[in-house]
Every structure is written in C-alpha cells, then in structure tokens.
Design a protein around this motif. Structure first.
Motif, short mmCIF file in Angstrom:
data_model
loop_
_atom_site.label_atom_id
_atom_site.label_comp_id
_atom_site.label_asym_id
_atom_site.label_seq_id
_atom_site.Cartn_x
_atom_site.Cartn_y
_atom_site.Cartn_z
N ALA A 1 63.43 95.64 37.15
CA ALA A 1 63.36 95.23 35.75
C ALA A 1 62.60 93.93 35.67
CB ALA A 1 64.76 95.04 35.17
N LEU A 2 61.58 93.91 34.80
CA LEU A 2 60.78 92.71 34.54
C LEU A 2 60.87 92.40 33.05
CD1 LEU A 2 57.57 93.83 36.46
CD2 LEU A 2 59.29 92.24 37.29
N GLU A 3 60.97 91.13 32.70
CA GLU A 3 61.06 90.77 31.29
C GLU A 3 59.78 91.19 30.57
OE1 GLU A 3 62.22 86.96 28.46
OE2 GLU A 3 62.06 86.69 30.62
N ILE A 4 59.95 91.74 29.38
CA ILE A 4 58.81 92.18 28.57
C ILE A 4 58.05 90.97 28.05
CG2 ILE A 4 58.14 93.37 26.43
CD1 ILE A 4 60.57 95.20 26.84
N TYR A 5 56.74 91.05 28.13
CA TYR A 5 55.89 89.97 27.63
C TYR A 5 55.88 89.95 26.10
CZ TYR A 5 51.72 87.57 26.07
OH TYR A 5 50.86 86.75 25.41
N THR A 6 56.06 88.79 25.55
CA THR A 6 55.83 88.56 24.13
C THR A 6 55.15 87.19 24.03
OG1 THR A 6 57.91 87.42 23.69
CG2 THR A 6 57.93 89.82 23.45
N PRO A 7 54.34 86.98 23.02
CA PRO A 7 53.70 85.67 22.88
C PRO A 7 54.70 84.52 22.76
CG PRO A 7 52.63 87.26 21.47
CD PRO A 7 53.85 87.93 22.04
N ARG B 1 74.60 89.92 34.62
CA ARG B 1 74.01 88.57 34.67
C ARG B 1 73.89 87.97 33.28
NH1 ARG B 1 68.57 88.75 37.36
NH2 ARG B 1 68.87 86.51 37.34
N GLY B 2 74.41 88.68 32.27
CA GLY B 2 74.38 88.17 30.90
C GLY B 2 73.02 88.30 30.23
N LEU B 3 72.18 89.22 30.70
CA LEU B 3 70.85 89.42 30.13
C LEU B 3 70.83 90.68 29.28
CD1 LEU B 3 68.82 88.59 33.37
CD2 LEU B 3 69.20 87.10 31.40
N ASN B 4 70.00 90.70 28.25
CA ASN B 4 69.88 91.84 27.35
C ASN B 4 68.87 92.84 27.93
OD1 ASN B 4 69.48 93.68 25.31
ND2 ASN B 4 69.10 92.16 23.73
N PRO B 5 69.31 94.02 28.35
CA PRO B 5 68.40 95.01 28.94
C PRO B 5 67.25 95.43 28.02
CG PRO B 5 70.67 95.65 29.30
CD PRO B 5 70.69 94.49 28.36
N ARG B 6 67.41 95.26 26.72
CA ARG B 6 66.35 95.64 25.77
C ARG B 6 65.14 94.73 25.86
NH1 ARG B 6 70.55 96.97 21.10
NH2 ARG B 6 70.99 99.11 21.73
N GLN B 7 65.27 93.61 26.54
CA GLN B 7 64.17 92.67 26.68
C GLN B 7 63.42 92.86 28.01
OE1 GLN B 7 66.28 88.98 26.16
NE2 GLN B 7 65.94 89.00 23.96
#
Length: 81
Positions: free
Chosen positions: A34-40, A65-71
């Motif tokens: 899983a890699l964080e999705i790029y946004t500006p 880990r308290g991270l939102n998988p949708r991101q």
C-alpha cells in the motif's frame, strides 16, 4: 533490509519500493503493498505503508496503524525479471 525479508516482510515498511534490492524484490514478489495516493495537497513520499499476501491484509495493517485505507493505492510487487 537483509535476506530475512522473506521471514519478516514488515522490514520493508517505510521504504521506497523503487529502492528495494534485487534480493528484496525476489523475497517480496507476489506480496501486495500500500502506497499513499498522490494529491497536490499531500505530496506523499513513495513509501511502503503496508505489506501483505492480499489487499485485505494491507487494509488491516493500515487500520491497525490508524491510517485510512481509502487514502492508499494497492499494487503487487512483481518479479524483477
């Protein structure tokens, strides 16, 4: 990460997938990351934030880990050749 990546793939967390060595890619081939999705707004670093045998395992690791998988985007590490 050393040759023990096959025993403990979590050692790849926080690393850029493009910086994995040949030995590491071979040990992790077929695993999902899983890699964080790029946004500006975020400009995330390309780091492995979760790793597992399936996307579901990655989602569970992110949630633990308290991270939102949708991101995050999910992809499979392929064989180096």
């Amino acid at each position: 990460m050393t040759a023990s990546a096959a025993k403990d793939p979590r050692q790849a967390l926080g690393r850029n997938p493009d910086r994995l060595t040949l030995e590491e890619r071979m040990a992790l081939a077929g695993k999902f990351i899983a890699l964080e999705i790029y946004t500006p707004e975020t400009l995330p670093l390309r780091r492995i934030e979760a790793i597992g045998n399936s996307m579901e395992e990655c989602v569970k690791m992110l949630q633990s880990r308290g991270l939102n998988p949708r991101q995050f985007e999910f992809s499979m590490i392929s064989w180096p050749y």
